[in-house]
Design a protein around this motif. Structure first.
Motif, PDB file in Angstrom:
ATOM      1  N   ASP A 205      38.996  26.758  45.901  1.00  0.00           N
ATOM      2  CA  ASP A 205      38.215  26.099  44.863  1.00  0.00           C
ATOM      3  C   ASP A 205      37.967  27.008  43.647  1.00  0.00           C
ATOM      4  O   ASP A 205      37.598  26.539  42.571  1.00  0.00           O
ATOM      5  CB  ASP A 205      36.886  25.605  45.426  1.00  0.00           C
ATOM      6  N   VAL A 206      38.187  28.315  43.839  1.00  0.00           N
ATOM      7  CA  VAL A 206      38.012  29.288  42.753  1.00  0.00           C
ATOM      8  C   VAL A 206      39.339  29.576  42.058  1.00  0.00           C
ATOM      9  O   VAL A 206      39.383  29.887  40.860  1.00  0.00           O
ATOM     10  CB  VAL A 206      37.401  30.599  43.313  1.00  0.00           C
TER      11      VAL A 206
ATOM     12  N   ALA B 176      46.792  35.381  44.172  1.00  0.00           N
ATOM     13  CA  ALA B 176      45.492  34.860  44.594  1.00  0.00           C
ATOM     14  C   ALA B 176      45.456  34.600  46.093  1.00  0.00           C
ATOM     15  O   ALA B 176      44.461  34.885  46.770  1.00  0.00           O
ATOM     16  CB  ALA B 176      45.177  33.579  43.823  1.00  0.00           C
ATOM     17  N   ARG B 177      46.538  34.046  46.611  1.00  0.00           N
ATOM     18  CA  ARG B 177      46.599  33.780  48.053  1.00  0.00           C
ATOM     19  C   ARG B 177      46.616  35.077  48.860  1.00  0.00           C
ATOM     20  O   ARG B 177      45.971  35.195  49.906  1.00  0.00           O
ATOM     21  CB  ARG B 177      47.829  32.930  48.385  1.00  0.00           C
ATOM     22  N   LEU B 178      47.378  36.086  48.370  1.00  0.00           N
ATOM     23  CA  LEU B 178      47.448  37.363  49.075  1.00  0.00           C
ATOM     24  C   LEU B 178      46.084  38.042  49.120  1.00  0.00           C
ATOM     25  O   LEU B 178      45.755  38.724  50.096  1.00  0.00           O
ATOM     26  CB  LEU B 178      48.471  38.281  48.390  1.00  0.00           C
ATOM     27  N   TYR B 179      45.290  37.859  48.087  1.00  0.00           N
ATOM     28  CA  TYR B 179      43.971  38.485  48.020  1.00  0.00           C
ATOM     29  C   TYR B 179      42.862  37.582  48.549  1.00  0.00           C
ATOM     30  O   TYR B 179      41.688  37.944  48.479  1.00  0.00           O
ATOM     31  CB  TYR B 179      43.662  38.922  46.582  1.00  0.00           C
TER      32      TYR B 179
ATOM     33  N   ARG C 214      40.009  30.165  37.930  1.00  0.00           N
ATOM     34  CA  ARG C 214      40.189  31.572  37.570  1.00  0.00           C
ATOM     35  C   ARG C 214      41.549  31.800  36.923  1.00  0.00           C
ATOM     36  O   ARG C 214      41.672  32.543  35.946  1.00  0.00           O
ATOM     37  CB  ARG C 214      40.048  32.440  38.817  1.00  0.00           C
ATOM     38  N   MET C 215      42.582  31.156  37.435  1.00  0.00           N
ATOM     39  CA  MET C 215      43.912  31.283  36.847  1.00  0.00           C
ATOM     40  C   MET C 215      43.936  30.737  35.423  1.00  0.00           C
ATOM     41  O   MET C 215      44.495  31.351  34.510  1.00  0.00           O
ATOM     42  CB  MET C 215      44.945  30.563  37.726  1.00  0.00           C
TER      43      MET C 215
END
Length: 325
Positions: free
Chosen positions: A109-110, A101-104, A114-115
């Motif tokens: 807050d999402v 998620a961080r790489l993308y 989402r995870m």
């Protein structure tokens, strides 16, 4: 609306043409299967679409972005699940998703909601905080699918997504994929060597051979085009011209010391067919399958990568960029 389009897409490795003049259009929310013998060009095609290989000529766009001039945009809008596992096994399932998620650039807050949503989707909520090295093969595959969907890609590319999984896990995996297609409109492009899987799950399939698409349609339409039942005969001697002259015969092929006949209305014409072949040793009759379609267009049984090319996308990309296949 087309999410994936290619026009005259071509890839050469020296004097060898791996993909030749590929024209392809895949719509939003479609599950599209790319099938082909080993070395036919399907892996090379997918690698060009996901920007791992540049085309020699022609164009391709994914989610509106050009795969060459706008490669970063393409990568941001797709998810990939490789045949070879790419998870960090020392991290937990949740940490693998967090890293992705961080790489993308998924906003903070999402990210959490989402995870949690995806962990629930693939039934890994209770195991999310365990190291991935403790996961079974099926659990790892499910986590990879969740990871590929984390940033809500327009297109998800799956390379043999259920290879090596038991039948129950295969069914559950496809249930997850279908749910995402239904709920989020994600386009799915996959390779598979399971003909039953392609038949049941794909809206359309494209069969590629020697770098060209040789058939592209809905599985049901491809099977119907064969015409009637498939009759497989083994005999000491057979006059193929005499077989072709039998009423109801739509096609005849000789393969592996056997004759395969596409026969319309077999209840009317099977007796005449058998009479035209002396000394029949065995006979099998079945409704056309996607494997029959594959054999018609390629003349070869569909073999697992491990029996031929023997490598996944990562190795293929490295070799190809070094002038390999």
């Amino acid at each position: 609306m087309a999410v994936i389009e290619s026009h005259a897409l071509r890839k050469e490795f020296g004097r060898r043409v791996a993909v030749e003049g590929l024209d392809l259009t895949i719509e939003r929310g479609e599950v599209f299967g790319l099938l082909g013998p080993n070395g036919a060009g399907k892996t090379t095609t997918l690698m060009m679409l996901v920007t791992l290989l540049p085309p020699s000529s022609g164009t391709a766009r994914v989610n509106g972005w050009d795969v060459v001039s706008e490669a970063d945009r393409v990568r941001q809008s797709i998810g990939i699940v490789f045949q070879d596992q790419t998870l960090d096994t020392l991290l937990t399932g949740r940490e693998n998703l967090e890293l992705h998620a961080r790489l993308y650039g998924v906003p903070a807050d999402v990210r959490g909601p989402r995870m949690r949503e995806l962990l629930a989707l693939v039934d890994l909520e209770d195991r999310a905080d365990e190291q991935v090295k403790k996961y079974s093969g099926g659990m790892r595959r499910r986590l990879e699918i969740a990871r590929g969907l984390l940033h809500r890609p327009a297109a998800l590319f799956l390379d043999e997504p259920t290879l090596g999984l038991d039948p129950q896990t295969r069914d559950r995996t496809w249930s997850y994929i279908r749910r995402v297609v239904r709920d989020e409109g994600t386009t799915v492009v996959l390779t598979t060597h399971y003909m039953d899987e392609a038949d049941l799950m794909c809206d359309r399939v494209g069969i590629i051979d020697r770098g060209r698409i040789v058939a592209l349609e809905r599985p049901a339409a491809l099977k119907a085009a064969l015409g009637g039942a498939v009759v497989r005969l083994r005999a000491a001697h057979a006059d193929l011209d005499a077989v072709r002259a039998v009423a109801g015969v739509a096609g005849v092929e000789s393969r592996d010391r056997a004759i395969e006949v596409s026969l319309r209305e077999p209840h009317l014409h099977l007796a005449a067919l058998l009479a035209a072949v002396p000394q029949v040793e065995s006979v099998e009759v079945h409704e056309p399958t996607l494997n029959d379609v594959f054999l018609k267009y390629t003349g070869r049984e569909l073999r697992r990568e491990s029996e031929g090319e023997g490598e996944g996308w990562m190795e293929t990309a490295l070799r190809a960029n070094q002038g390999g296949r």
